[in-house]
Design a protein around this motif. Structure first.
Motif, PDB file in Angstrom:
ATOM      1  N   SER A  34       0.848  -1.192   0.000  1.00 45.63           N
ATOM      2  CA  SER A  34       0.000   0.000   0.000  1.00 45.63           C
ATOM      3  C   SER A  34       0.879   1.236   0.000  1.00 45.63           C
ATOM      4  N   CYS A  35       0.985   1.897  -1.133  1.00 44.61           N
ATOM      5  CA  CYS A  35       1.779   3.112  -1.248  1.00 44.61           C
ATOM      6  C   CYS A  35       0.863   4.245  -1.649  1.00 44.61           C
ATOM      7  N   SER A  36       0.489   5.058  -0.696  1.00 47.26           N
ATOM      8  CA  SER A  36      -0.389   6.188  -0.968  1.00 47.26           C
ATOM      9  C   SER A  36       0.252   7.116  -1.979  1.00 47.26           C
ATOM     10  N   ALA A  37      -0.571   7.660  -2.858  1.00 42.13           N
ATOM     11  CA  ALA A  37      -0.064   8.467  -3.968  1.00 42.13           C
ATOM     12  C   ALA A  37       0.734   9.670  -3.495  1.00 42.13           C
ATOM     13  N   LYS A  38       0.414  10.221  -2.319  1.00 41.53           N
ATOM     14  CA  LYS A  38       1.067  11.436  -1.880  1.00 41.53           C
ATOM     15  C   LYS A  38       2.134  11.217  -0.814  1.00 41.53           C
ATOM     16  N   ARG A  39       2.352   9.977  -0.402  1.00 41.13           N
ATOM     17  CA  ARG A  39       3.392   9.715   0.574  1.00 41.13           C
ATOM     18  C   ARG A  39       4.764   9.828  -0.078  1.00 41.13           C
ATOM     19  N   LYS A  40       5.729  10.316   0.691  1.00 45.57           N
ATOM     20  CA  LYS A  40       7.069  10.490   0.168  1.00 45.57           C
ATOM     21  C   LYS A  40       8.065   9.816   1.090  1.00 45.57           C
ATOM     22  N   THR A  41       9.288   9.716   0.644  1.00 48.04           N
ATOM     23  CA  THR A  41      10.360   9.135   1.427  1.00 48.04           C
ATOM     24  C   THR A  41      11.434  10.194   1.630  1.00 48.04           C
ATOM     25  N   HIS A  42      12.576   9.799   2.147  1.00 48.31           N
ATOM     26  CA  HIS A  42      13.728  10.696   2.263  1.00 48.31           C
ATOM     27  C   HIS A  42      14.994   9.853   2.305  1.00 48.31           C
ATOM     28  N   PRO A  43      16.126  10.451   1.940  1.00 47.81           N
ATOM     29  CA  PRO A  43      17.384   9.691   1.928  1.00 47.81           C
ATOM     30  C   PRO A  43      17.816   9.316   3.336  1.00 47.81           C
ATOM     31  N   ILE A  44      18.409   8.137   3.462  1.00 49.37           N
ATOM     32  CA  ILE A  44      19.031   7.733   4.725  1.00 49.37           C
ATOM     33  C   ILE A  44      20.536   7.522   4.545  1.00 49.37           C
ATOM     34  N   GLY A 204       5.927   6.388  -6.792  1.00 48.36           N
ATOM     35  CA  GLY A 204       6.639   7.662  -6.830  1.00 48.36           C
ATOM     36  C   GLY A 204       6.860   8.161  -8.243  1.00 48.36           C
ATOM     37  N   LEU A 205       7.182   7.245  -9.160  1.00 48.33           N
ATOM     38  CA  LEU A 205       7.334   7.627 -10.562  1.00 48.33           C
ATOM     39  C   LEU A 205       6.013   8.158 -11.123  1.00 48.33           C
ATOM     40  N   GLU A 206       4.931   7.452 -10.832  1.00 48.51           N
ATOM     41  CA  GLU A 206       3.613   7.876 -11.317  1.00 48.51           C
ATOM     42  C   GLU A 206       3.239   9.242 -10.760  1.00 48.51           C
ATOM     43  N   ASP A 207       3.467   9.438  -9.464  1.00 50.91           N
ATOM     44  CA  ASP A 207       3.178  10.741  -8.849  1.00 50.91           C
ATOM     45  C   ASP A 207       3.966  11.855  -9.516  1.00 50.91           C
ATOM     46  N   SER A 208       5.231  11.575  -9.816  1.00 50.98           N
ATOM     47  CA  SER A 208       6.101  12.590 -10.414  1.00 50.98           C
ATOM     48  C   SER A 208       5.634  12.967 -11.811  1.00 50.98           C
ATOM     49  N   VAL A 209       5.151  11.979 -12.572  1.00 51.85           N
ATOM     50  CA  VAL A 209       4.588  12.269 -13.896  1.00 51.85           C
ATOM     51  C   VAL A 209       3.350  13.154 -13.765  1.00 51.85           C
ATOM     52  N   ILE A 210       2.463  12.791 -12.858  1.00 51.95           N
ATOM     53  CA  ILE A 210       1.219  13.552 -12.675  1.00 51.95           C
ATOM     54  C   ILE A 210       1.530  14.994 -12.276  1.00 51.95           C
ATOM     55  N   SER A 211       2.493  15.178 -11.363  1.00 52.49           N
ATOM     56  CA  SER A 211       2.874  16.525 -10.943  1.00 52.49           C
ATOM     57  C   SER A 211       3.505  17.311 -12.090  1.00 52.49           C
ATOM     58  N   THR A 212       4.294  16.627 -12.910  1.00 55.64           N
ATOM     59  CA  THR A 212       4.913  17.283 -14.068  1.00 55.64           C
ATOM     60  C   THR A 212       3.850  17.813 -15.028  1.00 55.64           C
ATOM     61  N   LEU A 213       2.890  16.970 -15.351  1.00 54.43           N
ATOM     62  CA  LEU A 213       1.846  17.362 -16.295  1.00 54.43           C
ATOM     63  C   LEU A 213       0.953  18.469 -15.739  1.00 54.43           C
ATOM     64  N   LYS A 305      11.621  19.224 -15.728  1.00 56.94           N
ATOM     65  CA  LYS A 305      10.543  19.285 -14.733  1.00 56.94           C
ATOM     66  C   LYS A 305      10.314  17.927 -14.087  1.00 56.94           C
ATOM     67  N   PHE A 306      10.350  16.850 -14.869  1.00 50.90           N
ATOM     68  CA  PHE A 306      10.114  15.522 -14.303  1.00 50.90           C
ATOM     69  C   PHE A 306      11.166  15.180 -13.258  1.00 50.90           C
ATOM     70  N   VAL A 307      12.431  15.422 -13.546  1.00 52.20           N
ATOM     71  CA  VAL A 307      13.486  15.078 -12.597  1.00 52.20           C
ATOM     72  C   VAL A 307      13.342  15.906 -11.321  1.00 52.20           C
ATOM     73  N   ASN A 308      12.989  17.188 -11.462  1.00 49.35           N
ATOM     74  CA  ASN A 308      12.774  18.016 -10.273  1.00 49.35           C
ATOM     75  C   ASN A 308      11.608  17.500  -9.434  1.00 49.35           C
ATOM     76  N   GLU A 309      10.542  17.061 -10.095  1.00 51.09           N
ATOM     77  CA  GLU A 309       9.392  16.523  -9.361  1.00 51.09           C
ATOM     78  C   GLU A 309       9.741  15.193  -8.695  1.00 51.09           C
ATOM     79  N   LEU A 310      10.538  14.364  -9.368  1.00 53.30           N
ATOM     80  CA  LEU A 310      10.966  13.100  -8.778  1.00 53.30           C
ATOM     81  C   LEU A 310      11.814  13.362  -7.535  1.00 53.30           C
ATOM     82  N   ALA A 311      12.686  14.366  -7.612  1.00 54.07           N
ATOM     83  CA  ALA A 311      13.513  14.710  -6.452  1.00 54.07           C
ATOM     84  C   ALA A 311      12.635  15.080  -5.257  1.00 54.07           C
TER      85      ALA A 311
END
Length: 331
Positions: A34-44, A204-213, A305-311
């Motif tokens: 279960s990965c909610s569309a708006k949940r994010k992670t962070h580097p460890i 996360g990839l899907e979310d980043s595409v949606i945000s880009t568009l 834009k996509f790479v910035n949104e993925l970041a």
């Protein structure tokens, strides 16, 4: 490993707005199913706090892009294997010599080696016309079917080069890559991010595409592209009129990702209507150009834009971008 680079511009370091600083950031808990569309992670890991974007600005053969990706993927996996060997060796020595101690100089060398990890890398391309087959159809494709793909004549520009067919090791079935399409390959160790399994990476990839568009600035830079996109039960990103605007296919080996996502910017869509997309009858492709015919946009705008949104999705505040014409892999 060294690569000879044909560089178009010097490295550009971008600090992203809207990404919280890593100190004190809250740790989210994901369930792998279960990965909610708006949940994010962070580097460890320290190495994951910056993404390196290699932006190829000249159209390349698909096989060249694949080779470049494989070189970077191999580098990630080689470092990971080196770390594993060191840890196994240390564990064995401690088991065989209970009172074994490591002096400060040896410990520093080991720590330095274990801290050496490549940054997450995103390669963005625009390819010559190419049909690719995923692992799901690897054993079923016949020479006659491949010949049919490679003899296809597009409706927009029949003088363009005939497409090639290439078998790849990503998931999925048949996918098209070609002019007017932004292809992004993401090479990163999922273990370098907080609780981020492959399923969440796909989300996360899907979310980043949606945000880009939705958020890409166009025209004078004040207006958003504002294309509404959505997810369905099928992998990929779809517009509200149920047409596919982006495809996804990833490969994960020892938690290191490769392949990624493609976004239709302004391609000749006849290449994609010549076969059954995603193995689903009746699925039609669309593009940014079709959704917003009033906007002039190119592949490179979407890549940035996509790479910035993925970041942002990954909780990474820095993107280091280098524009390239090509890469010499023999150097």
């Amino acid at each position: 490993m060294s690569f000879g680079l044909f560089c178009k511009t010097i490295l550009n370091r971008t600090e992203l707005k809207g990404v919280p600083k890593l100190r004190g950031v809250q740790s989210f808990s994901y369930a792998t199913d279960s990965c909610s569309a708006k949940r994010k992670t962070h580097p460890i890991d320290e190495s994951a706090k910056a993404i390196r974007h290699l932006q190829f600005t000249r159209r390349l053969p698909f096989e060249k892009g694949l080779e470049i990706q494989e070189q970077f993927s191999k580098a990630q996996l080689d470092i990971k294997e080196l770390h594993a060997k060191i840890r196994r060796r240390l564990a064995k020595l401690q088991e065989e010599n209970v009172n074994m101690t490591i002096n400060d100089s040896e410990r520093q060398i080991i720590d330095n080696i274990l801290s050496m990890k490549p940054n997450p890398i995103v390669l963005t391309f625009e390819f010559d016309p190419t049909y690719t087959g995923g692992k799901r159809i690897k054993k079923t494709m016949t020479p006659e079917q491949i010949a049919q793909f490679e003899s296809f004549v597009p409706s927009r520009d029949s003088s363009d080069a005939r497409p090639k067919f290439v078998q790849v090791e990503r998931g999925g079935q048949i996918t098209y890559h070609g002019p007017g399409q932004m292809v992004a390959y993401v090479i990163m160790d999922l273990k370098s991010f907080d609780n981020f399994p492959a399923r969440c990476f796909v989300s996360g990839l899907e979310d980043s595409v949606i945000s880009t568009l939705k958020n890409l600035k166009v025209g004078d830079g004040q207006q958003a592209l504002d294309i509404d996109a959505k997810l369905t039960e099928e992998t990929g990103v779809w517009t509200v009129d149920n047409k596919k605007i982006a495809s996804l296919g990833i490969h994960v080996r020892r938690s290191v990702t490769s392949h990624g996502v493609s976004i239709n910017v302004n391609p000749d869509l006849s290449y994609m209507t010549s076969f059954e997309m995603c193995g689903l009858p009746g699925v039609l492709p669309t593009s940014v150009e079709k959704q917003r015919p009033d906007v002039v946009l190119n592949v490179q705008d979407v890549a940035v834009k996509f790479v910035n949104e993925l970041a942002k999705t990954l909780g990474v505040s820095t993107v280091e971008r280098m524009q390239l014409d090509d890469m010499d892999l023999k150097a």
